[in-house]
Every structure is written in C-alpha cells, then in structure tokens.
Motif scaffolding. Structure first.
Motif, PDB file in Angstrom:
ATOM      1  N   VAL A  65     -12.546  -2.227   5.224  1.00  0.00           N
ATOM      2  CA  VAL A  65     -11.971  -2.896   5.396  1.00  0.00           C
ATOM      3  C   VAL A  65     -10.554  -2.070   4.501  1.00  0.00           C
ATOM      4  O   VAL A  65     -11.691  -1.515   3.373  1.00  0.00           O
ATOM      5  N   VAL A  66      -9.057  -2.525   4.165  1.00  0.00           N
ATOM      6  CA  VAL A  66      -8.397  -1.993   3.295  1.00  0.00           C
ATOM      7  C   VAL A  66      -7.838  -2.956   2.975  1.00  0.00           C
ATOM      8  O   VAL A  66      -6.822  -3.542   4.222  1.00  0.00           O
ATOM      9  N   ARG A  67      -7.377  -3.680   1.894  1.00  0.00           N
ATOM     10  CA  ARG A  67      -6.541  -4.070   1.751  1.00  0.00           C
ATOM     11  C   ARG A  67      -5.050  -3.813   1.058  1.00  0.00           C
ATOM     12  O   ARG A  67      -5.418  -2.983  -0.167  1.00  0.00           O
ATOM     13  N   VAL A  68      -4.302  -4.222   2.062  1.00  0.00           N
ATOM     14  CA  VAL A  68      -2.825  -3.500   1.395  1.00  0.00           C
ATOM     15  C   VAL A  68      -1.450  -4.164   0.629  1.00  0.00           C
ATOM     16  O   VAL A  68      -1.404  -5.180   1.498  1.00  0.00           O
ATOM     17  N   GLU A  69      -1.457  -4.167  -0.956  1.00  0.00           N
ATOM     18  CA  GLU A  69      -1.454  -5.203  -1.501  1.00  0.00           C
ATOM     19  C   GLU A  69       0.377  -4.395  -0.660  1.00  0.00           C
ATOM     20  O   GLU A  69       0.839  -3.062  -0.994  1.00  0.00           O
ATOM     21  N   TYR A  70       1.929  -4.622  -0.830  1.00  0.00           N
ATOM     22  CA  TYR A  70       3.243  -4.482  -0.607  1.00  0.00           C
ATOM     23  C   TYR A  70       4.191  -5.519  -1.472  1.00  0.00           C
ATOM     24  O   TYR A  70       4.207  -6.565  -0.990  1.00  0.00           O
ATOM     25  N   ASP A  71       5.488  -4.815  -0.964  1.00  0.00           N
ATOM     26  CA  ASP A  71       6.681  -5.213  -1.730  1.00  0.00           C
ATOM     27  C   ASP A  71       7.254  -5.712  -0.432  1.00  0.00           C
ATOM     28  O   ASP A  71       7.756  -4.912   0.756  1.00  0.00           O
ATOM     29  N   PRO A  72       7.436  -6.968  -0.087  1.00  0.00           N
ATOM     30  CA  PRO A  72       7.943  -7.711   1.877  1.00  0.00           C
ATOM     31  C   PRO A  72       9.211  -7.489   1.431  1.00  0.00           C
ATOM     32  O   PRO A  72       9.839  -7.779   2.579  1.00  0.00           O
ATOM     33  N   GLU A  73       9.475  -6.372   0.368  1.00  0.00           N
ATOM     34  CA  GLU A  73      11.556  -6.418   0.727  1.00  0.00           C
ATOM     35  C   GLU A  73      11.318  -4.831   1.109  1.00  0.00           C
ATOM     36  O   GLU A  73      12.858  -4.908   1.482  1.00  0.00           O
ATOM     37  N   ALA A  74      10.600  -4.274   0.753  1.00  0.00           N
ATOM     38  CA  ALA A  74      11.069  -2.629   1.332  1.00  0.00           C
ATOM     39  C   ALA A  74       9.682  -2.902   2.310  1.00  0.00           C
ATOM     40  O   ALA A  74      10.507  -1.885   3.359  1.00  0.00           O
ATOM     41  N   GLU A  96       3.739 -10.931  -8.667  1.00  0.00           N
ATOM     42  CA  GLU A  96       3.792 -11.964  -7.467  1.00  0.00           C
ATOM     43  C   GLU A  96       4.618 -12.178  -7.096  1.00  0.00           C
ATOM     44  O   GLU A  96       4.322 -12.868  -5.661  1.00  0.00           O
ATOM     45  N   THR A  97       5.312 -11.259  -6.691  1.00  0.00           N
ATOM     46  CA  THR A  97       6.384 -11.218  -5.286  1.00  0.00           C
ATOM     47  C   THR A  97       5.700  -9.855  -4.352  1.00  0.00           C
ATOM     48  O   THR A  97       6.560  -9.612  -3.027  1.00  0.00           O
ATOM     49  N   SER A  98       4.352  -9.371  -4.252  1.00  0.00           N
ATOM     50  CA  SER A  98       3.966  -9.104  -3.274  1.00  0.00           C
ATOM     51  C   SER A  98       3.599  -9.622  -2.800  1.00  0.00           C
ATOM     52  O   SER A  98       3.178 -10.423  -2.202  1.00  0.00           O
ATOM     53  N   ALA A  99       2.948  -8.940  -1.309  1.00  0.00           N
ATOM     54  CA  ALA A  99       1.996  -9.387   0.067  1.00  0.00           C
ATOM     55  C   ALA A  99       0.790  -8.778   0.069  1.00  0.00           C
ATOM     56  O   ALA A  99       0.903  -7.585  -0.410  1.00  0.00           O
ATOM     57  N   SER A 100      -0.196  -9.518   0.905  1.00  0.00           N
ATOM     58  CA  SER A 100      -1.395  -8.772   1.075  1.00  0.00           C
ATOM     59  C   SER A 100      -1.767  -8.597   2.710  1.00  0.00           C
ATOM     60  O   SER A 100      -1.448  -9.883   3.270  1.00  0.00           O
ATOM     61  N   ALA A 101      -2.059  -7.919   3.554  1.00  0.00           N
ATOM     62  CA  ALA A 101      -2.483  -7.811   4.271  1.00  0.00           C
ATOM     63  C   ALA A 101      -4.108  -6.584   4.043  1.00  0.00           C
ATOM     64  O   ALA A 101      -4.542  -6.160   3.553  1.00  0.00           O
ATOM     65  N   ALA A 118      -3.771   6.959   4.920  1.00  0.00           N
ATOM     66  CA  ALA A 118      -3.150   6.715   5.544  1.00  0.00           C
ATOM     67  C   ALA A 118      -1.250   5.320   5.317  1.00  0.00           C
ATOM     68  O   ALA A 118      -0.368   5.218   5.542  1.00  0.00           O
ATOM     69  N   PHE A 119      -2.027   4.449   4.574  1.00  0.00           N
ATOM     70  CA  PHE A 119      -1.186   3.248   3.954  1.00  0.00           C
ATOM     71  C   PHE A 119      -0.724   3.992   2.424  1.00  0.00           C
ATOM     72  O   PHE A 119       0.152   3.374   2.351  1.00  0.00           O
ATOM     73  N   ASP A 120      -1.483   4.834   1.898  1.00  0.00           N
ATOM     74  CA  ASP A 120      -0.790   4.950   0.461  1.00  0.00           C
ATOM     75  C   ASP A 120       0.334   5.772   1.553  1.00  0.00           C
ATOM     76  O   ASP A 120       1.830   5.091  -0.021  1.00  0.00           O
ATOM     77  N   LYS A 121       0.439   6.308   2.054  1.00  0.00           N
ATOM     78  CA  LYS A 121       1.930   6.874   2.535  1.00  0.00           C
ATOM     79  C   LYS A 121       2.629   6.255   2.935  1.00  0.00           C
ATOM     80  O   LYS A 121       4.466   6.088   2.938  1.00  0.00           O
ATOM     81  N   VAL A 122       2.940   4.853   2.678  1.00  0.00           N
ATOM     82  CA  VAL A 122       3.966   4.083   3.429  1.00  0.00           C
ATOM     83  C   VAL A 122       5.015   3.245   2.389  1.00  0.00           C
ATOM     84  O   VAL A 122       4.290   2.727   1.287  1.00  0.00           O
ATOM     85  N   GLU A 123       6.222   3.615   2.942  1.00  0.00           N
ATOM     86  CA  GLU A 123       7.251   3.229   1.662  1.00  0.00           C
ATOM     87  C   GLU A 123       7.249   1.694   1.542  1.00  0.00           C
ATOM     88  O   GLU A 123       6.770   0.748   2.897  1.00  0.00           O
ATOM     89  N   GLY A 124       7.255   0.964   0.161  1.00  0.00           N
ATOM     90  CA  GLY A 124       6.467  -0.136   0.746  1.00  0.00           C
ATOM     91  C   GLY A 124       5.735  -0.844  -0.545  1.00  0.00           C
ATOM     92  O   GLY A 124       5.152  -2.042  -0.290  1.00  0.00           O
ATOM     93  N   VAL A 125       4.533   0.249   0.123  1.00  0.00           N
ATOM     94  CA  VAL A 125       3.247   0.047  -0.161  1.00  0.00           C
ATOM     95  C   VAL A 125       2.990   0.373  -1.812  1.00  0.00           C
ATOM     96  O   VAL A 125       3.120   1.313  -2.729  1.00  0.00           O
ATOM     97  N   LEU A 126       2.261  -0.938  -2.683  1.00  0.00           N
ATOM     98  CA  LEU A 126       2.039  -1.103  -3.476  1.00  0.00           C
ATOM     99  C   LEU A 126       0.849  -0.353  -4.195  1.00  0.00           C
ATOM    100  O   LEU A 126       0.519   0.447  -4.872  1.00  0.00           O
ATOM    101  N   ALA A 164       5.595  -6.084  10.564  1.00  0.00           N
ATOM    102  CA  ALA A 164       5.522  -5.847  11.703  1.00  0.00           C
ATOM    103  C   ALA A 164       5.353  -4.000  11.386  1.00  0.00           C
ATOM    104  O   ALA A 164       4.920  -4.083  11.922  1.00  0.00           O
ATOM    105  N   GLU A 165       6.118  -3.861  10.555  1.00  0.00           N
ATOM    106  CA  GLU A 165       5.913  -2.383  10.293  1.00  0.00           C
ATOM    107  C   GLU A 165       4.423  -1.898   9.812  1.00  0.00           C
ATOM    108  O   GLU A 165       4.162  -0.973  10.266  1.00  0.00           O
ATOM    109  N   LEU A 166       3.381  -2.566   8.705  1.00  0.00           N
ATOM    110  CA  LEU A 166       2.685  -2.146   8.898  1.00  0.00           C
ATOM    111  C   LEU A 166       1.357  -2.841   9.938  1.00  0.00           C
ATOM    112  O   LEU A 166       0.971  -1.158   9.745  1.00  0.00           O
TER     113      LEU A 166
END
Length: 205
Positions: free
Chosen positions: A81-90, A26-31, A44-52, A94-96
């Motif tokens: 499309v790709v739904r990216v679930e990520y940790d907004p603290e990591a 529940e602490t994650s966000a999505s794009a 591409a997005f799996d390589k991004v630190e903070g992407v869950l 803007a980085e995505l």
C-alpha cells in the motif's frame, strides 16, 4: 536483487542517496490505498496537487511490522500500500479516489498488471463511515459504468507499516531500473485500455 520481479533481473541497481519527502503537519489528512506495486502508486499520487508525502508500506495483514520478504512470500495477509498524506484544503478524498481508480485495473483479482499474489490485490482502506460511503459509491458507479464486477476491495483501516527505506521514493532513486520494470509490466498500456484518456486521473490538474 531483492524484489521478485523477473523483468528486473539483468538491470543494474543505481545507487542514489535517499530523497527527502518532507513532513506532513497537523493540518494534513491521510489515506491508504493498495494498487499493486507500491513504487508505481507512489509515483501516481506524488503528481497530485495537494499531496504532501507518500510512503510505501503494508496494511491489512495479521503480522506486526512485516518485512518485504515476508509479505511477498505470502501468508501474512498484507497488501502493498501507499499512505498518502495530503492537504484537505487543496485536494479532497473524493479526488484521491478518482486518481486511485484510474491507476488500477479494478477487474483484476489478487494481482495488478504483471504482479501476482494476494499482496498485489487492489484495496481501499477507509478510516471512518464517511470514507467508506464515498469509496463504496465510487465502486458502485464503476460497476454500473463497465457493467461488470469490480474486484477492488474496500476494508476498514487498522494499521500501516512502512516498508524498508530502499522502497521509499524508488522511482526517483532508481529511475532506469524502475522505468524498465514499469514498461515491461505493461501497466500504462493496461490503464489506457481500461480508462482511455482518463488513465492516471490527472486530467485538468
């Protein structure tokens, strides 16, 4: 072969068990981003630190829960499309966006690399005014930087429909087939032509 990409016609399918991706809490966000072949956007997005997690699917159309065959045939209005679930603290939105832009050809209309048709157009699906403002600002910056029109759309997010299981983590489950497709499609070469050392958007990570 189900995927309609001619460069894959003779490459044998490697049967590998599905790879688990974990669950975002529940602490994650999505794009949600459309950048052509969703296999490549996942990678591409799996390589991004903070992407869950990343999930391939469809957005933007008028058909509820479409199949892959319906979407690539055309007429549903959907985009891969790709739904990216990520940790907004990591990692923040803007980085995505920075990573997204450097993994697409922002000048291509109704296509990305060797994949043609409305389902392969590049789109940023924004959820709320803040995301739209940021997405539009980055698009305007690119238009000024390259001094040409940016074809990538920015649309309000409405719904996301996951693609069939065999599309999820495709680049991991079928590496030979995937890498042949990606190479023959000229994706990396075109990204380097546009973005140079920025291609992929992961410098400094």
């Amino acid at each position: 072969m189900i995927r309609s990409r001619n460069v894959l016609a003779w490459v044998p399918l490697l049967l590998v068990l599905p790879v688990g991706k974990g669950l975002a809490d529940e602490t994650s966000a999505s794009a949600v981003f459309g950048g052509g072949c969703f296999w490549c956007v996942e990678e591409a997005f799996d390589k991004v630190e903070g992407v869950l997690t990343t999930t391939s699917g469809f957005s933007g159309g008028h058909v509820e829960d479409p199949s892959y065959e319906q979407v690539v045939k055309g007429g549903t209005g959907h985009v891969e499309v790709v739904r990216v679930e990520y940790d907004p603290e990591a990692v923040d939105y803007a980085e995505l966006l920075h990573v997204f832009w450097r993994n697409v050809d922002p000048f291509a209309v109704d296509r990305q690399f060797c994949d043609e048709g409305e389902s392969y157009r590049s789109v940023i699906y924004t959820d709320g005014a803040a995301e739209r403002e940021l997405a539009e600002a980055t698009r305007n910056e690119l238009a000024e930087r390259f001094d040409r029109e940016i074809a990538t759309e920015i649309s309000d997010f409405e719904a996301f429909y996951p693609a069939e299981e065999y599309h999820q983590d495709y680049y991991r489950k079928n590496p030979v087939r995937y890498n042949f497709y990606k190479s023959a499609c000229g994706r990396e070469e075109r990204l380097e032509e546009i973005w140079g050392d920025e291609a992929g958007g992961l410098a400094g990570q």
